[in-house]
Design a protein around this motif. Structure first.
Motif, PDB file in Angstrom:
ATOM      1  N   LYS A 164       1.573  -0.410  -1.053  1.00  0.00           N
ATOM      2  CA  LYS A 164       2.891  -0.603  -0.470  1.00  0.00           C
ATOM      3  C   LYS A 164       3.471   0.727   0.015  1.00  0.00           C
ATOM      4  N   PHE A 170       3.924 -10.763   0.574  1.00  0.00           N
ATOM      5  CA  PHE A 170       4.792  -9.589   0.554  1.00  0.00           C
ATOM      6  C   PHE A 170       5.410  -9.403   1.930  1.00  0.00           C
ATOM      7  N   ALA A 225       2.481  -1.784   4.523  1.00  0.00           N
ATOM      8  CA  ALA A 225       1.517  -1.402   3.501  1.00  0.00           C
ATOM      9  C   ALA A 225       0.226  -0.954   4.158  1.00  0.00           C
TER      10      ALA A 225
END
Length: 584
Positions: A37, A70, A74
């Motif tokens: 991330k 998510f 990233a």
């Protein structure tokens, strides 16, 4: 894979990443995909495991969302546990309904992002070069903007420097950063960190001095008109490659010197002087936001605006400059500052509470503050017209190599007097028998009275040239104050030639002087000169003869660049003047 996203971006872009994995072998391959991330220590990342038959390929469409659920940016680390794999990716801007280009929903503009093996990473003693870069304000919807990203491929924190150049070899500035274990960062519109000028063609050099460091880097150059990106992977070279001689747009380093009182207060007054310009709020706007939104909303907004710098802490926020962060004026900050509040009492007619500041390994251009903590309280009344009248107390202390220091004071604020410099009162610093006092005045021009040891006024006069190299009709005249070894703009001189139009930071001894200057001469067009003066003295510091190395940028009335120059060098002089410390 050094970058990917499931997120929105500038100018209405919507970024998605498809990841492709191929098994070129004759046996089944097994592998894990780890999500690294953005802006996070990824020592223990979330990961998913997969297998793939020989001669097959698998595409993970919108991998950030479909595999990891998510939202954000990233990088990815793909680790084979058996067999071998090839990996590539594509990150693209997915257009929606009613897009300004009148293309069907689902149309994309994308960039191919290759996969890299760990032995392709850039190591200490090497550098990564990114070429064919460009930048212009994306809100103009003209030309291009450049984002630069990098990933730490090791398990230890590293320092990273990005030198940003124009195509003609002029160093625009350096952006310093740190990367925690396996951390991925992307610095959007990175040229804005070092210049306000348009960069039609530029390049970047990235390098780390941390022993054992390894990292990957890339640039994403995006068309502001369409959102169409191009990925530029860094090309790895040894640092023995000859680099251009840097243009002196970085201020001199003060080593282990303590920060000067005058320089610190000048920084505060400069911030007050820019209140209400651009996106910088006035004191009244800050109090209004506190009343209407609360302190949490203010902190959350700061975190949202500066995600790589600001984080929340209990009761406040922390600004972490890491191993080095370059401000717009070229100053380099390191370490961190934590700000917390308590006992807040905010109503429609009052704002009161307590605050605390903690400095942790903080430096500015190598100079350190002589206090580690500052606490105090504030209590202000707010009129129906949003005028703010109140008082704030200051109580700081610290112990450094030069001794124990205390700071005490009381400041009165009244925005009825003026909106930009609405302060009066005194602040006193004591260290042993040394006492230095700053007395703020309601002159509304950024000036104040300084009394204390080591103070002496100087005048600096340097010849200036136009963009084309012909002589300018005026010279660069700055009223300076020396406080011990520190040089800054003289705070007792009116702002007609003072804090608003000049920025100076540097040091002097009895035999030599070196300081960075940025001078603005507003008019029908605004001329900005910045550079470094270096001189020597043969008479114990009474006068210094030397050379100013500077560049000039001229802005037209619309804020565009009318012209800019290569670095010039001209003679200059700085001399002690107690009879007339200010230029007339």
């Amino acid at each position: 894979i050094p970058t990917g996203a499931h997120s929105t971006g500038a100018l209405g872009t919507n970024w998605r990443t498809d990841l492709e994995v191929h098994n070129p072998g004759t046996t089944q391959a097994s592998y894990t995909i780890a999500l690294l991330k953005r802006d996070t220590d990824n020592s223990s990342p979330v990961s998913q495991s997969f297998s793939l038959a020989p001669g097959r390929a698998a595409r993970y469409t919108d991998v950030v969302d479909s595999v990891f659920h998510f939202t954000g940016a990233a990088a990815f680390r793909i680790t084979p546990t058996s067999g071998s794999v090839l990996v590539t990716s594509r990150t693209y801007n997915a257009l929606g309904d009613g897009n300004p280009l009148y293309l069907p929903a689902g149309a994309t503009f994308g960039q191919f992002v290759p996969g890299f093996t760990t032995d392709q990473a850039i190591a200490t003693g090497q550098e990564g070069r990114l070429i064919q870069l460009a930048h212009r304000d994306p809100n103009s919807k003209l030309d291009y903007r450049t984002n630069i990203g990098y990933v730490n491929t090791g398990a230890a924190t590293i320092a990273l420097a990005t030198d940003l150049y124009r195509a003609d070899g002029v160093l625009l500035g350096t952006f310093n950063d740190t990367l925690r274990p396996y951390e991925y960062k992307q610095i959007d519109k990175i040229f804005e960190r070092v210049t306000s000028s348009i960069v039609a063609d530029g390049y970047a050099i990235l390098h780390s001095t941390t022993p054992g460091a390894t990292f990957l880097a890339y640039a994403s150059v995006i068309d502001n008109r369409t959102g169409d990106p191009v990925c530029v992977p860094a090309q790895r070279l040894t640092t023995s490659t000859t680099s251009p001689t840097p243009t002196p747009t970085t201020p001199p380093q003060a080593g282990t010197q303590p920060l000067g009182t005058i320089e610190t207060i000048n920084d505060i007054m400069t911030v007050l002087g820019t209140a209400g310009t651009g996106n910088k709020p006035t004191v009244e706007q800050i109090i209004t936001t506190l009343q209407t939104s609360g302190i949490d909303a203010i902190i959350n907004d700061a975190v949202s605006r500066y995600p790589t710098l600001v984080t929340r802490v209990p009761g406040g926020g922390k600004v972490d400059f890491g191993a080095g962060y370059t401000l717009d004026d070229g100053s380099v900050l390191t370490g961190s500052i934590t700000v917390t509040t308590s006992n807040l009492n905010v109503t429609s007619s009052r704002a009161a509470g307590n605050y605390a500041l903690t400095f942790d390994n903080f430096t500015k251009n190598g100079g350190y503050p002589t206090v580690q903590t500052v606490t105090g309280g504030f209590d202000a009344s707010v009129s129906a017209a949003k005028k703010v009248v109140g008082d704030a107390t200051i109580d700081g202390s610290g112990t450094t190599a030069i001794g124990t220091t205390t700071i005490t004071g009381s400041v009165h604020v009244d925005t009825n007097v003026c909106p930009k410099y609405p302060v009066s009162g005194t602040v006193t610093m004591r260290r042993g028998s040394d006492t230095r006092t700053v007395t703020f005045t309601p002159a509304c021009d950024g000036t104040y009275v300084y009394t204390g040891s080591g103070y002496s006024p100087y005048l600096f006069d340097g010849m200036l040239l136009k963009c084309d190299g012909t002589p300018q009709s005026y010279s660069n005249k700055i009223s300076l104050a020396a406080e011990g070894d520190h040089l800054a703009v003289n705070p007792t001189c009116p702002a007609t030639g003072g804090l608003q139009h000049h920025r100076v930071t540097g040091t002097k001894t009895a035999t030599s002087v070196r300081f960075f200057f940025r001078s603005t001469y507003p008019g029908a067009s605004t001329h900005v000169y910045e550079g470094i003066f270096q001189g020597t003295s043969s008479n114990g510091g009474v006068s210094y003869d030397g050379t100013s190395t500077f560049s000039v940028t001229v802005y037209n009335s619309y804020g565009g660049v009318a012209c800019s120059s290569p670095p010039y060098s001209k003679q200059g002089t700085m001399w002690l003047n107690t009879a007339a410390p200010c230029w007339p």
